[in-house]
Write a protein that holds these residues in place. Structure first.
Motif, mmCIF file in Angstrom:
data_model
loop_
_atom_site.group_PDB
_atom_site.id
_atom_site.type_symbol
_atom_site.label_atom_id
_atom_site.label_comp_id
_atom_site.label_asym_id
_atom_site.label_seq_id
_atom_site.Cartn_x
_atom_site.Cartn_y
_atom_site.Cartn_z
ATOM 1 N N SER A 1 0.819 -1.214 0.000
ATOM 2 C CA SER A 1 0.000 0.000 0.000
ATOM 3 C C SER A 1 0.852 1.264 0.000
ATOM 4 O O SER A 1 0.369 2.344 -0.307
ATOM 5 N N SER A 2 2.141 1.112 0.364
ATOM 6 C CA SER A 2 3.061 2.254 0.345
ATOM 7 C C SER A 2 4.488 1.731 0.240
ATOM 8 O O SER A 2 4.743 0.542 0.434
ATOM 9 N N GLU A 3 5.427 2.626 -0.048
ATOM 10 C CA GLU A 3 6.840 2.237 -0.148
ATOM 11 C C GLU A 3 7.347 1.684 1.187
ATOM 12 O O GLU A 3 8.148 0.766 1.219
ATOM 13 N N SER A 4 6.843 2.230 2.289
ATOM 14 C CA SER A 4 7.296 1.763 3.603
ATOM 15 C C SER A 4 6.818 0.338 3.904
ATOM 16 O O SER A 4 7.374 -0.329 4.765
ATOM 17 N N GLU A 5 5.782 -0.123 3.193
ATOM 18 C CA GLU A 5 5.298 -1.486 3.371
ATOM 19 C C GLU A 5 5.841 -2.431 2.299
ATOM 20 O O GLU A 5 5.406 -3.576 2.196
ATOM 21 N N SER A 6 6.785 -1.965 1.519
ATOM 22 C CA SER A 6 7.387 -2.775 0.465
ATOM 23 C C SER A 6 8.050 -4.015 1.058
ATOM 24 O O SER A 6 8.671 -3.965 2.119
#
Length: 186
Positions: free
Chosen positions: A36-41
């Protein structure tokens, strides 16, 4: 005398069990979905995780909607799904044992998912990097972190050696613990 002997036997049995548990590969559970976001990659997670030969990747996903493709670096970068090295399409039963060191590239087999970030690079450490048990040592704090008030942090030597009070330096945490425990028992 009998108490000392049984204590030594118990400690040696405990040490054998510790070594056996450290020799096993670890199982890494992966929720295979579009982040859902780059931090959750998944690559954010993988960059903080130490993978070793013998570890297992276990993917969780709906097999009717997705698959996992192990691909070359080039296909990973371009999100090319036409020539995978290995195709996994059995959903929550997908497991892969990491048999060799180096980078392993995975992308989603569902149309458009790779381009939306559903991809993973797993870098497996070489076999001569020994498992140190438990969590990997934390990275050294940044200079900004050191300026904050609080207890000082002793950094681990760059070689990966550990030291304990009353013990010499050893190459691995396991050998340090074993020898320190043996010193206490003897």
């Amino acid at each position: 005398m009998a108490v000392v002997s049984s204590t030594r036997s118990a400690v040696l049995l405990l040490l054998v069990l510790i070594f056996l548990s450290l020799a096993e590969g670890r199982n890494h559970l992966i929720e295979w979905k579009i982040p859902s976001s780059e931090s959750e990659s998944l690559n954010q997670w993988a960059s903080r995780t130490r993978f070793r030969v013998g570890d297992t990747l276990e993917w969780r996903y709906d097999a009717s909607k997705d698959s996992v493709l192990q691909v070359s670096k080039r296909d990973y970068v371009t999100c090319t799904t036409s020539s995978p090295l290995i195709t996994y399409n059995d959903g929550n039963n997908t497991t892969a044992r990491l048999e060799q060191s180096g980078p392993h590239y995975y992308i989603s087999g569902a149309v458009g998912h790779c381009q939306m970030g559903q991809k993973l690079i797993v870098v497996v450490m070489s076999e001569h990097h020994r498992r140190t048990g438990g969590a990997s040592p934390a990275p050294a704090p940044s200079p900004a972190d050191r300026s904050e008030a609080g207890p000082s942090i002793a950094e681990a030597p760059a070689s990966g050696a550990w030291s304990f009070p009353g013990c010499r330096k050893f190459l691995t945490l396991e050998s340090a613990l074993v020898l320190c425990l043996l010193q206490l028992v003897m």
